[in-house]
Design a protein around this motif. Structure first.
Motif, PDB file in Angstrom:
ATOM      1  N   TRP A  20       0.828  -1.199   0.000  1.00  0.00           N
ATOM      2  CA  TRP A  20       0.000   0.000   0.000  1.00  0.00           C
ATOM      3  C   TRP A  20       0.868   1.257   0.000  1.00  0.00           C
ATOM      4  O   TRP A  20       0.620   2.195  -0.755  1.00  0.00           O
ATOM      5  CB  TRP A  20      -0.937   0.013   1.204  1.00  0.00           C
ATOM      6  CG  TRP A  20      -1.848   1.189   1.172  1.00  0.00           C
ATOM      7  CD1 TRP A  20      -1.622   2.436   1.688  1.00  0.00           C
ATOM      8  CD2 TRP A  20      -3.127   1.251   0.551  1.00  0.00           C
ATOM      9  NE1 TRP A  20      -2.679   3.260   1.433  1.00  0.00           N
ATOM     10  CE2 TRP A  20      -3.622   2.557   0.739  1.00  0.00           C
ATOM     11  CE3 TRP A  20      -3.897   0.320  -0.139  1.00  0.00           C
ATOM     12  CZ2 TRP A  20      -4.866   2.946   0.252  1.00  0.00           C
ATOM     13  CZ3 TRP A  20      -5.144   0.726  -0.610  1.00  0.00           C
ATOM     14  CH2 TRP A  20      -5.606   2.022  -0.418  1.00  0.00           C
ATOM     15  N   LYS A  24       0.489   3.672  -3.121  1.00  0.00           N
ATOM     16  CA  LYS A  24      -0.585   4.646  -2.884  1.00  0.00           C
ATOM     17  C   LYS A  24      -0.182   5.897  -2.104  1.00  0.00           C
ATOM     18  O   LYS A  24      -0.796   6.940  -2.286  1.00  0.00           O
ATOM     19  CB  LYS A  24      -1.739   3.986  -2.100  1.00  0.00           C
ATOM     20  CG  LYS A  24      -2.370   2.816  -2.793  1.00  0.00           C
ATOM     21  CD  LYS A  24      -3.150   3.247  -3.997  1.00  0.00           C
ATOM     22  CE  LYS A  24      -3.840   2.045  -4.614  1.00  0.00           C
ATOM     23  NZ  LYS A  24      -4.199   2.261  -5.985  1.00  0.00           N
ATOM     24  N   SER A 100      -8.023  -3.743   1.004  1.00  0.00           N
ATOM     25  CA  SER A 100      -9.384  -3.360   0.629  1.00  0.00           C
ATOM     26  C   SER A 100     -10.126  -2.777   1.825  1.00  0.00           C
ATOM     27  O   SER A 100     -10.814  -1.751   1.702  1.00  0.00           O
ATOM     28  CB  SER A 100     -10.151  -4.565   0.083  1.00  0.00           C
ATOM     29  OG  SER A 100      -9.564  -5.021  -1.099  1.00  0.00           O
ATOM     30  N   ASN A 103      -8.796   0.664   2.522  1.00  0.00           N
ATOM     31  CA  ASN A 103      -9.303   1.613   1.546  1.00  0.00           C
ATOM     32  C   ASN A 103     -10.740   2.019   1.863  1.00  0.00           C
ATOM     33  O   ASN A 103     -11.094   3.193   1.757  1.00  0.00           O
ATOM     34  CB  ASN A 103      -9.202   1.036   0.138  1.00  0.00           C
ATOM     35  CG  ASN A 103      -9.391   2.080  -0.928  1.00  0.00           C
ATOM     36  OD1 ASN A 103      -8.953   3.224  -0.789  1.00  0.00           O
ATOM     37  ND2 ASN A 103     -10.054   1.701  -1.999  1.00  0.00           N
ATOM     38  N   ARG A 106     -10.651   4.440   4.746  1.00  0.00           N
ATOM     39  CA  ARG A 106     -10.173   5.762   4.295  1.00  0.00           C
ATOM     40  C   ARG A 106     -11.254   6.512   3.542  1.00  0.00           C
ATOM     41  O   ARG A 106     -11.428   7.715   3.718  1.00  0.00           O
ATOM     42  CB  ARG A 106      -8.939   5.614   3.418  1.00  0.00           C
ATOM     43  CG  ARG A 106      -7.688   5.311   4.210  1.00  0.00           C
ATOM     44  CD  ARG A 106      -6.510   5.174   3.306  1.00  0.00           C
ATOM     45  NE  ARG A 106      -6.286   6.416   2.553  1.00  0.00           N
ATOM     46  CZ  ARG A 106      -5.106   6.906   2.269  1.00  0.00           C
ATOM     47  NH1 ARG A 106      -4.034   6.282   2.663  1.00  0.00           N
ATOM     48  NH2 ARG A 106      -4.988   8.018   1.579  1.00  0.00           N
TER      49      ARG A 106
END
Length: 126
Positions: A20, A24, A100, A103, A106
């Motif tokens: 991640w 990202k 996942s 995410n 977030r």
């Protein structure tokens, strides 16, 4: 066997974290933008695929898992090469579930921040 399942879920954590962060987070933004550009504009397929790996958390998690298994020698279910194969795909899958979920969390936090900012703006305008 129960300890192996525990280790599976624990070993997926650093894989998820590393994958991640590299693909990202802001700290690797410039390197990632370079890789995105190269993955689209290289003249050779192999080069495009090489650079694409650093832009996709799913793809990158495979490489992080391979390095982790090389370092730890972790095997799941079988004590031979089959244990490596099973642990490889299990760790990748669990790590991607973690990413996942992260995410989703977030996105929910961003939605809440936007709602609060909008409500504060409306209160100031009234």
């Amino acid at each position: 066997m129960e300890a192996h399942i525990y280790y599976l879920f624990v070993m997926a954590l650093p894989v998820a974290c590393i994958a991640w962060t590299v693909t990202k987070e802001e700290i690797f933004k410039e390197a990632r933008e370079f890789c995105v550009d190269r993955s689209k504009n290289c003249n050779k397929l192999i080069k495009r695929k090489f650079f694409y790996v650093f832009t996709c958390e799913y793809c990158f998690s495979h490489y992080v898992t391979a390095i982790l298994l090389f370092i730890t020698k972790f095997k799941l279910i079988y004590p031979d090469w089959r244990g490596y194969v099973i642990s490889f795909f299990a760790i990748v899958w669990i790590a991607n579930v973690y990413m996942s979920l992260y995410n989703i969390i977030r996105i929910d936090l961003k939605k809440e921040k936007i709602k609060v900012a909008k409500e504060e703006s409306e209160l100031k305008n009234d």
